[in-house]
Design an enzyme around this catalytic site. Sequence first.
Site, mmCIF file in Angstrom:
data_model
loop_
_atom_site.group_PDB
_atom_site.id
_atom_site.type_symbol
_atom_site.label_atom_id
_atom_site.label_comp_id
_atom_site.label_asym_id
_atom_site.label_seq_id
_atom_site.Cartn_x
_atom_site.Cartn_y
_atom_site.Cartn_z
ATOM 1 N N GLU A 1 3.339 28.787 32.162
ATOM 2 C CA GLU A 1 4.465 29.716 32.292
ATOM 3 C C GLU A 1 5.673 29.266 31.465
ATOM 4 O O GLU A 1 6.639 30.004 31.321
ATOM 5 C CB GLU A 1 4.854 29.882 33.773
ATOM 6 C CG GLU A 1 5.410 28.637 34.463
ATOM 7 C CD GLU A 1 4.342 27.647 34.926
ATOM 8 O OE1 GLU A 1 3.230 27.620 34.349
ATOM 9 O OE2 GLU A 1 4.645 26.876 35.863
ATOM 10 N N CYS B 1 -1.092 14.693 25.476
ATOM 11 C CA CYS B 1 -1.942 13.931 26.391
ATOM 12 C C CYS B 1 -2.575 12.745 25.679
ATOM 13 O O CYS B 1 -3.075 11.832 26.306
ATOM 14 C CB CYS B 1 -3.019 14.817 26.964
ATOM 15 S SG CYS B 1 -4.111 15.421 25.696
HETATM 16 P P1 NAD Z 1 0.859 21.089 34.910
HETATM 17 O O1 NAD Z 1 -0.181 20.376 35.690
HETATM 18 O O2 NAD Z 1 2.234 21.175 35.472
HETATM 19 O O3 NAD Z 1 0.404 22.611 34.623
HETATM 20 C C1 NAD Z 1 -0.872 22.910 34.114
HETATM 21 C C2 NAD Z 1 -1.263 24.303 34.604
HETATM 22 O O4 NAD Z 1 -1.347 24.284 36.032
HETATM 23 C C3 NAD Z 1 -0.248 25.385 34.235
HETATM 24 O O5 NAD Z 1 -0.943 26.549 33.837
HETATM 25 C C4 NAD Z 1 0.524 25.590 35.536
HETATM 26 O O6 NAD Z 1 1.014 26.900 35.672
HETATM 27 C C5 NAD Z 1 -0.511 25.275 36.592
HETATM 28 N N1 NAD Z 1 0.082 24.726 37.816
HETATM 29 C C6 NAD Z 1 1.231 24.009 37.929
HETATM 30 N N2 NAD Z 1 1.449 23.673 39.209
HETATM 31 C C7 NAD Z 1 0.433 24.180 39.934
HETATM 32 C C8 NAD Z 1 0.086 24.140 41.315
HETATM 33 N N3 NAD Z 1 0.851 23.519 42.218
HETATM 34 N N4 NAD Z 1 -1.050 24.755 41.706
HETATM 35 C C9 NAD Z 1 -1.834 25.376 40.806
HETATM 36 N N5 NAD Z 1 -1.559 25.437 39.480
HETATM 37 C C10 NAD Z 1 -0.449 24.839 39.048
HETATM 38 O O7 NAD Z 1 0.882 20.417 33.450
HETATM 39 P P2 NAD Z 1 1.919 20.665 32.283
HETATM 40 O O8 NAD Z 1 3.213 20.036 32.652
HETATM 41 O O9 NAD Z 1 1.907 22.091 31.867
HETATM 42 O O10 NAD Z 1 1.217 19.837 31.116
HETATM 43 C C11 NAD Z 1 1.377 18.461 30.932
HETATM 44 C C12 NAD Z 1 0.263 17.684 31.584
HETATM 45 O O11 NAD Z 1 -0.992 18.098 31.048
HETATM 46 C C13 NAD Z 1 0.342 16.191 31.307
HETATM 47 O O12 NAD Z 1 -0.001 15.516 32.477
HETATM 48 C C14 NAD Z 1 -0.691 15.965 30.223
HETATM 49 O O13 NAD Z 1 -1.214 14.668 30.143
HETATM 50 C C15 NAD Z 1 -1.732 16.953 30.620
HETATM 51 N N6 NAD Z 1 -2.586 17.294 29.506
HETATM 52 C C16 NAD Z 1 -3.838 16.765 29.488
HETATM 53 C C17 NAD Z 1 -4.674 17.041 28.439
HETATM 54 C C18 NAD Z 1 -6.057 16.483 28.404
HETATM 55 O O14 NAD Z 1 -6.806 16.879 27.543
HETATM 56 N N7 NAD Z 1 -6.436 15.575 29.282
HETATM 57 C C19 NAD Z 1 -4.259 17.881 27.399
HETATM 58 C C20 NAD Z 1 -2.974 18.403 27.453
HETATM 59 C C21 NAD Z 1 -2.145 18.111 28.526
#
Ligand code: NAD
Length: 498
Positions: free
Chosen positions: A178, A283
């Site tokens: 979002e 990441c």
């Molecule tokens: P996030 O976990 O906050 O959000 C990821 C997704 O989950 C989003 O679409 C969000 O809307 C949804 N979300 C958020 N809170 C939620 C909840 N309580 N219940 C259900 N869905 C929910 O992550 P972010 O801040 O958008 O991204 C950064 C994170 O992603 C970092 O931890 C990074 O390391 C990780 N990441 C990992 C990889 C990988 O390949 N391992 C790649 C990119 C990013």
Amino acid sequence: MEIKRISHWIDGKPWVGVTERSGDVFDPATGAVTGRVDFAAQSEVDLAVSAAARAFPGWRDTSLAARANVLFAFRELLNARKKELAEIITAEHGKVLDDAAGEIQRALEAVEFACGIPHLLKGGFSENVSRRVDVYSIRQPLGVVGVISPFNFPAMVPLWFVPNAIACGNSVVLKPSEKDPSASNWVAELWAEAGLPDGVLNVLHGDKVAVDGLLTHPTVRAISFVGSTPIARYVYETGTRNGKRVQALGGAKNHMVVLPDADLDLAADAAVSAGFGSAGERCMAISVVVAVGDAGDPLVDKIGERMSRLHVGDGRRGCDMGPLVTAAHRDRVTSYVDAGLAAGATLAVDGRDVPIDGSPDGFWLGPTLFDHVRPEMSIYTDEIFGPVLSVVRVPTYEAAVDLVNANPWGNGTAIFTNDGGAARRYQNEIEVGMVGVNVPIPVPVGYYSFGGWKDSLFGDTHAYGPDGIHFFTRTKVVTSRWLDPSHGGVNLGFPRHD
Ligand code: NAD
């Protein structure tokens, strides 16, 4: 300035949300609200899943050649118009334009891999397993699948999954972050232009309501998730409890081990590039440099000297490093600078007061370096996800390996050395899914698969490449007998072929 409304893409066209709930979208370099994204209600989850379910039978029976044609057309369009997409990414994420272009280039690799779908979906065939009996295996699509993506790669991460998923014959509901939602709508329009039938790809914006709606929807067969570790764990547990196939990629703390015999200039360049590219919001960013033995002092000097030359500012102005994604995230990351100081780490470079080439209202924090970090400090234990790099000093190679292997995350790691034997030992001993040897960000090319170990990935299949084809299909094995069957009569014994 006009604030644009960002809504869903369902059944091949824009769908204006019905819910009252929405979220602000910022230009991180100016701090201005530029958009408001609709948050889906359960009724809209149902709508998107129904559109995908209606599209599925026709799409799964579309010939492989026709599906590949759509992928080739999409690849050409994306390649021709990637500059537009890079601008959209920079405007909502903040990463510099060049970095946004790099993300799209890596996304193209995943699309190009999926263009080979006729070959990738070949099964096996065994003739005459018994008299006139043949056995063959086929890979079939799952049905409706969900893709849930994070903010830090608004184009690449969705495109790690969507091309393989649709190439395999599935239909998709994508729930992007979002925080930077516009890239997904732009990409969905491009798929439509490439000839993808309506409903095969739907984009549903939102928060937990949309995610939970997909995780529990009986029609959704599989979920590919990327995000932070706590949410990845939740998605994996909830999705699998609801009978779905789930791959949930989580957070990271990536260590770069530097042995005393390494080329320290190369290592310092790599640490700065991998630590501060995309303001550390990757990441696969290096967040910990593990300096072994005598490498410590000269390495820290070389890293600090390179950091002083970094130009921080608006990603549209040719700077090296842009802002953080939101003010809240910037404040959270900045709080770790205070935490590191309070814990007794040495603040070698303070990024809180660097000159900025941009609006004072942007979400800035300059490159920050801590030395003499110890493993119990929160700057080491937590994923900061910002431009804060820690140096941990250890006496030996063995101590470096113990440190990395004791960490709960296992996404990426790198070793810098000129000793081939040490590098080979490291790739063998280290409990991490992706390893670089004198390469700081070892993101596999599109024809391998991407994934970490331990708390960096829940599920047993990695993203894109061959694992992606595996994840988005299930195998069926057919045993057939045709023409002139031998009539052996009734036999209640277990079928055998000897
Ligand atoms: P996030 O976990 O906050 O959000 C990821 C997704 O989950 C989003 O679409 C969000 O809307 C949804 N979300 C958020 N809170 C939620 C909840 N309580 N219940 C259900 N869905 C929910 O992550 P972010 O801040 O958008 O991204 C950064 C994170 O992603 C970092 O931890 C990074 O390391 C990780 N990441 C990992 C990889 C990988 O390949 N391992 C790649 C990119 C990013």
